[in-house]
Design an enzyme around this catalytic site. Structure first.
Site, PDB file in Angstrom:
ATOM      1  N   ASP A   1      -4.595  -2.034   9.680  1.00 45.10           N
ATOM      2  CA  ASP A   1      -5.316  -3.003   9.190  1.00 45.10           C
ATOM      3  C   ASP A   1      -4.637  -3.790   8.595  1.00 45.10           C
ATOM      4  O   ASP A   1      -5.182  -5.031   8.405  1.00 45.10           O
ATOM      5  CB  ASP A   1      -6.056  -1.819   7.782  1.00 45.10           C
TER       6      ASP A   1
ATOM      7  N   GLU B   1       0.298  -1.018   0.051  1.00 44.40           N
ATOM      8  CA  GLU B   1       0.286  -0.201   0.519  1.00 44.40           C
ATOM      9  C   GLU B   1       0.917   1.307  -0.035  1.00 44.40           C
ATOM     10  O   GLU B   1       0.624   2.527  -0.741  1.00 44.40           O
ATOM     11  CB  GLU B   1      -1.228   0.065   1.364  1.00 44.40           C
TER      12      GLU B   1
END
Ligand code: ADP
Ligand code: MG
Length: 392
Positions: A174, A162
């Site tokens: 997350d 990410e």
């Protein structure tokens, strides 16, 4: 997702790719408390929810990938031996990024055909992106090696994907919760040491209602970066009082008060949110461990007030949702969850009060903003990424 729709998923895979897939899935998540604490080396307390991203997957003999997403109604392809695609700002970046990130971090992958379907609404603050990365990553690693992979390493590779391929500088929450969640437990994550501790969460007749305001304010990214900078400014000033301070995690409220005259008013309030929120997250773990939902609800309220007044990352739509929920009998506590400036609020509520709660939330949102929010009810924390055994 029902077993029959999982079978339909694998049937579509077979029809499209002509091979027998294995099936994997990873959950969405909600953060119970601990907001804007992650990049300050503090604690967070997320849990996995029932909505999941499913990946049907079969290995290929080369290093190519063909990936179909039902939500995007699109097939993409890439080759690990070809130079990486430039960042395109598209969903494929998450998938290609994860494959390359794993390969680079010594979790080798082979080529694969993948078919993706998800019931996590994207962009609602339920982390559909981490679910996609971790589900794909887990599938790729397991296709190559049947033994259980190191889930922390997998999560770190997904986070790196990410950062490096998507360009979002997210914290570790997350990917950690999606990879490491266990059923019926929230997960306390120490964002400094990366130690994790599953916290039993027996909701009994209580539920967590997620209210997606459906608004996303454009401010989110710039204000997020501004908050990070304020926290850093606070650390720089406060370390004059104590050279051992490396982040707001090291700052007690007593020290913060001593530093108050040295800090600009706004910086002081930003730091106060973080210092107190870290404290609240530690207290929330104790409250859950002793089954004290009254205390937990109080902490949720205080967290929201602090995010609204001191950290200033809430917005009218979130405040109205939280105030409305707090006025409903049977609600123990409510707060915004996620980065803020839109996204979702959560409420801890007696199951019997849910119909009235949803009615009020919808009514107030319609009246004030002309918007119909979306709801999700969670009855227990779900498990992390896994493989599904599909009987014929
Ligand atoms: P969140 O993680 O809060 O849902 P993000 O903006 O971080 O929001 O991630 C959403 C993005 O993740 C989507 O815009 C899309 O690019 C990608 N994504 C999520 N789920 C899927 C899916 N099922 N298929 C394809 N892409 C997906
Ligand atoms: Mg995301």
């Amino acid at each position: 997702m029902q077993d029959t729709s999982l079978r339909a998923l694998t049937a579509r895979f077979r029809a499209r790719f002509g091979a027998e897939p294995r099936l994997f899935s990873a959950p969405g998540r909600v953060n119970l408390i601990g907001e804007h604490t992650d990049y300050n080396d503090g604690f967070v307390l997320p849990m996995a929810i029932d909505s999941r991203t499913y990946v049907a997957a079969a290995a290929r003999s080369d290093r190519r990938f063909r990936v179909h997403s039902e939500e995007m109604n699109e097939l993409i392809d890439f080759d690990l031996d070809a130079p990486p695609h430039a960042r395109r700002g598209l969903w494929g970046d998450y998938v290609e990024g994860t494959a390359r990130s794993l390969d680079k971090r010594n979790m080798p992958v082979s080529g694969a055909d993948l078919w993706i379907r998800s019931d996590i609404p994207p962009g609602a603050g339920l982390s559909s992106s981490a679910a996609l990365e971790v589900a794909v990553g887990y599938a790729l690693v397991r296709l190559r090696d049947p033994s259980e992979p190191d889930r922390r390493k997998l999560a770190l590779a997904a986070q790196a994907a990410e950062h490096e391929y998507v360009g979002t500088l997210c914290g570790i929450m997350d990917q950690f919760i999606v990879a490491l969640a266990t059923r019926d437990h929230a997960l306390s994550i120490d964002c400094r040491s990366l130690e994790t501790r599953p916290i039993p969460l027996r909701l009994g007749s209580l539920r967590i209602v997620i209210c997606d305001t459906t608004v996303r304010h454009a401010l989110a990214t710039s204000e997020y970066n501004a908050r990070r900078a304020e926290c850093q400014k606070g650390v720089t000033v406060l370390s004059r009082l104590d050279p051992n301070i490396r982040s707001l995690r090291d700052v007690s409220e007593e020290l913060l008060n001593r530093g108050e005259p040295l800090l600009q008013r706004e910086t002081f309030r930003r730091c106060r949110h973080v210092v107190r929120e870290i404290e609240r997250t530690v207290s929330a773990v104790s409250a859950l461990e002793s089954g004290n939902f009254n205390a937990f609800g109080e902490l949720m309220r205080a967290s929201h007030a602090s995010l609204r007044d001191d950290y200033e990352v809430s917005c009218r739509e979130l405040d109205v949702a939280v105030e409305t929920a707090a006025s409903v009998p049977g609600v123990f506590g409510a707060r915004m969850t996620g980065g803020g400036f839109g996204g979702s609020a959560i409420a801890l509520v007696e199951e019997a009060s849910i119909p009235f709660l949803l009615e009020r939330l919808e009514l107030h949102s319609r009246k004030e903003f002309g918007i119909v929010p979306k709801f999700l009810t969670v009855s227990q924390p779900s498990n992390g990424v896994c493989e599904h055994a599909l009987e014929d």
